[in-house]
Motif scaffolding. Structure first.
Motif, PDB file in Angstrom:
ATOM      1  N   PHE A 300       0.789  -1.163   0.111  1.00  0.00           N
ATOM      2  CA  PHE A 300       0.024   0.054   0.022  1.00  0.00           C
ATOM      3  C   PHE A 300       0.942   1.228   0.178  1.00  0.00           C
ATOM      4  N   ALA A 301       0.417   2.506  -0.441  1.00  0.00           N
ATOM      5  CA  ALA A 301       1.021   3.505  -0.436  1.00  0.00           C
ATOM      6  C   ALA A 301       0.732   4.320   0.950  1.00  0.00           C
ATOM      7  N   ILE A 302       2.002   4.856   1.262  1.00  0.00           N
ATOM      8  CA  ILE A 302       1.938   5.839   2.450  1.00  0.00           C
ATOM      9  C   ILE A 302       2.266   7.234   2.075  1.00  0.00           C
ATOM     10  N   LEU A 303       1.359   8.153   2.460  1.00  0.00           N
ATOM     11  CA  LEU A 303       1.318   9.483   1.992  1.00  0.00           C
ATOM     12  C   LEU A 303       1.110  10.363   3.066  1.00  0.00           C
ATOM     13  N   ASP A 304       2.026  11.396   3.284  1.00  0.00           N
ATOM     14  CA  ASP A 304       1.910  12.237   4.208  1.00  0.00           C
ATOM     15  C   ASP A 304       0.459  13.315   3.955  1.00  0.00           C
ATOM     16  N   TYR A 305      -0.123  13.826   4.814  1.00  0.00           N
ATOM     17  CA  TYR A 305      -1.131  14.525   4.781  1.00  0.00           C
ATOM     18  C   TYR A 305      -0.858  15.830   3.977  1.00  0.00           C
ATOM     19  N   THR A 306       0.290  16.301   4.417  1.00  0.00           N
ATOM     20  CA  THR A 306       0.865  17.680   3.748  1.00  0.00           C
ATOM     21  C   THR A 306       1.094  17.438   2.082  1.00  0.00           C
ATOM     22  N   ASP A 307       1.559  16.267   1.740  1.00  0.00           N
ATOM     23  CA  ASP A 307       1.956  15.720   0.500  1.00  0.00           C
ATOM     24  C   ASP A 307       0.385  15.495  -0.406  1.00  0.00           C
ATOM     25  N   ALA A 308      -0.412  14.905   0.492  1.00  0.00           N
ATOM     26  CA  ALA A 308      -1.813  14.760  -0.020  1.00  0.00           C
ATOM     27  C   ALA A 308      -2.238  16.082  -0.607  1.00  0.00           C
ATOM     28  N   ILE A 309      -2.232  17.044   0.193  1.00  0.00           N
ATOM     29  CA  ILE A 309      -2.787  18.275  -0.178  1.00  0.00           C
ATOM     30  C   ILE A 309      -2.133  18.698  -1.342  1.00  0.00           C
ATOM     31  N   GLU A 310      -0.768  18.693  -1.520  1.00  0.00           N
ATOM     32  CA  GLU A 310      -0.155  19.111  -2.760  1.00  0.00           C
ATOM     33  C   GLU A 310      -0.469  18.429  -4.009  1.00  0.00           C
ATOM     34  N   ILE A 311      -0.754  17.190  -3.783  1.00  0.00           N
ATOM     35  CA  ILE A 311      -1.212  16.356  -5.114  1.00  0.00           C
ATOM     36  C   ILE A 311      -2.708  16.797  -5.502  1.00  0.00           C
ATOM     37  N   LEU A 312      -3.322  16.932  -4.414  1.00  0.00           N
ATOM     38  CA  LEU A 312      -4.982  17.622  -4.665  1.00  0.00           C
ATOM     39  C   LEU A 312      -4.640  18.760  -5.454  1.00  0.00           C
ATOM     40  N   LYS A 313      -3.907  19.707  -4.904  1.00  0.00           N
ATOM     41  CA  LYS A 313      -3.788  20.910  -5.683  1.00  0.00           C
ATOM     42  C   LYS A 313      -3.347  21.052  -6.935  1.00  0.00           C
ATOM     43  N   ASN A 314      -2.366  19.989  -7.330  1.00  0.00           N
ATOM     44  CA  ASN A 314      -1.818  20.087  -8.551  1.00  0.00           C
ATOM     45  C   ASN A 314      -2.619  19.140  -9.616  1.00  0.00           C
ATOM     46  N   SER A 315      -3.730  18.583  -9.213  1.00  0.00           N
ATOM     47  CA  SER A 315      -4.449  17.686  -9.754  1.00  0.00           C
ATOM     48  C   SER A 315      -5.138  17.973 -10.988  1.00  0.00           C
ATOM     49  N   GLY A 316      -5.494  19.380 -11.130  1.00  0.00           N
ATOM     50  CA  GLY A 316      -6.125  20.007 -12.204  1.00  0.00           C
ATOM     51  C   GLY A 316      -7.582  19.687 -12.213  1.00  0.00           C
ATOM     52  N   GLU A 317      -8.135  18.928 -10.930  1.00  0.00           N
ATOM     53  CA  GLU A 317      -9.505  18.796 -10.829  1.00  0.00           C
ATOM     54  C   GLU A 317     -10.182  19.723 -10.315  1.00  0.00           C
ATOM     55  N   THR A 318     -11.460  19.791 -10.551  1.00  0.00           N
ATOM     56  CA  THR A 318     -12.477  20.936  -9.817  1.00  0.00           C
ATOM     57  C   THR A 318     -12.964  19.948  -8.790  1.00  0.00           C
ATOM     58  N   PHE A 319     -12.666  20.496  -7.312  1.00  0.00           N
ATOM     59  CA  PHE A 319     -13.603  19.852  -6.492  1.00  0.00           C
ATOM     60  C   PHE A 319     -14.435  20.460  -6.017  1.00  0.00           C
ATOM     61  N   GLN A 320     -15.443  19.937  -5.384  1.00  0.00           N
ATOM     62  CA  GLN A 320     -16.573  20.793  -4.963  1.00  0.00           C
ATOM     63  C   GLN A 320     -16.075  21.608  -3.664  1.00  0.00           C
ATOM     64  N   TYR A 321     -15.373  20.669  -2.805  1.00  0.00           N
ATOM     65  CA  TYR A 321     -14.910  21.347  -1.504  1.00  0.00           C
ATOM     66  C   TYR A 321     -13.489  21.824  -1.603  1.00  0.00           C
ATOM     67  N   PRO A 322     -13.166  22.984  -1.065  1.00  0.00           N
ATOM     68  CA  PRO A 322     -11.755  23.569  -1.382  1.00  0.00           C
ATOM     69  C   PRO A 322     -10.598  22.864  -0.831  1.00  0.00           C
ATOM     70  N   VAL A 323      -9.607  22.880  -1.301  1.00  0.00           N
ATOM     71  CA  VAL A 323      -8.417  21.988  -0.622  1.00  0.00           C
ATOM     72  C   VAL A 323      -7.459  22.975  -0.182  1.00  0.00           C
ATOM     73  N   TYR A 324      -7.023  22.967   1.143  1.00  0.00           N
ATOM     74  CA  TYR A 324      -5.982  23.884   1.626  1.00  0.00           C
ATOM     75  C   TYR A 324      -5.322  23.034   2.706  1.00  0.00           C
ATOM     76  N   TRP A 325      -4.328  23.363   3.429  1.00  0.00           N
ATOM     77  CA  TRP A 325      -3.574  22.656   4.394  1.00  0.00           C
ATOM     78  C   TRP A 325      -4.608  23.060   5.741  1.00  0.00           C
ATOM     79  N   GLY A 326      -5.062  21.821   6.322  1.00  0.00           N
ATOM     80  CA  GLY A 326      -6.027  22.116   7.324  1.00  0.00           C
ATOM     81  C   GLY A 326      -7.317  21.662   6.936  1.00  0.00           C
ATOM     82  N   CYS A 327      -7.732  21.634   5.878  1.00  0.00           N
ATOM     83  CA  CYS A 327      -9.181  20.989   5.545  1.00  0.00           C
ATOM     84  C   CYS A 327      -9.028  19.521   5.968  1.00  0.00           C
TER      85      CYS A 327
END
Ligand code: 4AD
Ligand code: MG
Length: 457
Positions: A300-327
């Protein structure tokens, strides 16, 4: 009523024998000299073909009705039509329970939504026959996994005075009627059954920790209750919860245990339920078999929350809920990470302390806690866990920062005073892992009577 399980007959353990079977008619076909029935007794997904020679049994009409319960005596012989199969040549048939034409499960395929309106009958369909056999095998596999590793199975209380997750999602337990004489809230609870506010437990973890501090390795397997008002395909108000807790362990040990457990039980289902998995592959999730095979092979992959936020920010997807550190990660975020980015199960670790529970171990950065959620394709969060805060003062200050009633957690704090040790654990949602292994996309279809907002069938 002496009779043989259809499962055993289909496994060809009785070929050539004369015996009795009991079951419900699933299909029937009446032709000139012969009639055919398919009987299912619930011991397998497959049905047994009953062959009726009209020279032996002339009047077959009473046996042709779908859903009726029959007792059939006959001889098990190699199948004429299905190579390698067996069938039963009937000598005599008795109707145990007739089934009139208004039986809802006639030939046509029903939607899962419609079947939810007949929970007392839906179990007789192939889909629910398969779901509940996998559920049974999976439950036994979980017990076997923990038992074989020296874990002690404990039963934690369902009625509780303390809120483990602290998310305000407790159902109240009370014997007060519509009216009480209480003038104040305090008086109201003081005159109630327990003399204080009580609720249905959202998690057995706090008592699980008590047990782990004595037995080292424990697990619970029982219901948890959440009064969250979320009408989603992944939430029910009453779900089954597996919560292991291990002493002398840090977050890495918790992740390793979760991964081991997940692999082991998925492997058992693959081995013991091949027919059911084929069925789900065909009707509910293309690629299910491969998904499960991959999950037990790949790390399984292990991913730090902080890196998860970066991946989501750089995904190019439009999410319904905003992505920011702390969400807090929403289902759409979780599913992007596990389904699109990694395409496999992912542990997200080290979440901001503000969005997680008071009991989690505080990391040296002062901002995050040693928490982990396991996210899997198709479902999202399936496991939530953490290393626990084992330091008395740090735990106390986290509780004070949350304005918690310290007196209600006196015992829990004392565990940090008398022989405290690093420890941790996790909670696995039983219905969520069932969704994953069956490919069923709504949690209401993997539990007998789903309890959801405005629905207490
Ligand atoms: O993430 P949760 O809230 O964690 C706890 O309760 C911890 N005390 C567990 C522990 O560390 N011992 O819940 C754990 C899991 C979730 O990941 C999810 O799979 C399931 O329980 N779950 C639900 N399943 C169905 N319906 C709901 N309403 C659920 N809430 C949680
Ligand atoms: Mg959670």
């Amino acid at each position: 009523m002496k009779h043989t399980d259809i499962k055993e007959i289909l496994e060809k353990k009785h070929t050539g024998e004369s015996l009795t079977v009991c079951g419900w008619v699933r299909t029937s076909r009446d032709s000139k000299n012969m009639a055919f029935l398919e009987l299912n007794d619930g011991t397998s997904l497959d049905r047994l073909q009953i062959v009726i020679n009209k020279e032996v049994i002339a009047d077959v009409a009473p046996f042709m009705k779908l859903g009726s319960a029959l007792k059939v005596e006959g001889k098990v012989v190699p199948s004429v039509a299905r190579e390698g199969g067996v069938e039963l040549d009937a000598d005599s048939i008795v109707v145990l329970g007739d089934c009139p034409a208004d039986y809802p499960l006639q030939k046509k395929r029903h939607t899962l939504e419609y079947l939810r309106t007949i929970p007392h009958l839906r179990l007789r369909t192939n889909t629910f026959n398969a779901v509940f056999r996998v559920r049974s095998v999976l439950a036994a596999a979980l017990h076997e996994f923990f038992q074989s590793r020296n874990f002690v199975y404990v039963n934690t209380p369902l009625i509780t005075g303390s809120d483990c997750e602290g998310a305000g999602e407790m159902f109240r337990v009370t014997t007060h009627g519509y009216k009480t004489d209480a003038k104040t809230e305090e008086e109201y609870y003081a005159t109630d059954f327990f003399g204080k506010k009580a609720g249905l437990s959202v998690s057995g973890q706090l008592e699980g920790e008590v047990c782990a501090m004595a037995f080292g390795k424990i697990y619970t397997f029982g219901p948890s209750f959440r009064a969250e008002n979320s009408n989603t395909p992944r939430h029910v108000a009453e779900f089954w919860h597996i919560e292991p807790e291990i002493a002398f362990a840090d977050l890495n040990d918790v992740l390793a245990l979760a991964e081991d457990m997940f692999r082991s039980v998925v492997g058992t289902v693959l081995k013991k339920c091949p027919t059911e998995i084929d069925f789900f592959e065909q009707h509910f999730e293309k690629g299910l078999h491969q998904k499960l095979e991959d999950a037990i092979k790949e790390d399984f992959a292990i991913l730090d929350y902080t890196d998860a936020i970066e991946i989501l920010k750089n995904s190019g997807e439009t999410f319904q809920y905003p992505v920011y550190w702390g969400c807090d990660l929403q289902t759409e975020h979780e599913r992007y990470i596990t389904e699109k980015h990694f395409k496999k199960p992912v542990f997200v670790i080290n979440y901001p302390k503000e969005i997680k529970s008071f009991y989690m171990k505080q990391n040296p950065d002062g901002k995050t806690v040693a928490a982990s959620d396991l996210l899997v394709p198709g479902v999202g969060e399936i496991i939530g866990g953490s290393e626990r805060e084992a330091d008395y003062d740090k735990l106390l200050s986290a509780m004070k920062a949350r304005n918690m009633d310290i007196s209600a957690y006196k015992d829990y704090l004392e565990l940090r005073k008398f022989g405290s040790t690093p420890h941790g654990g996790f909670g696995l949602g039983f219905e969520r892992i069932l969704m994953y292994v069956t490919g069923m996309s709504n949690i209401r279809d993997v539990i007998l009577y789903p309890r959801t907002v405005n629905n207490l069938y």
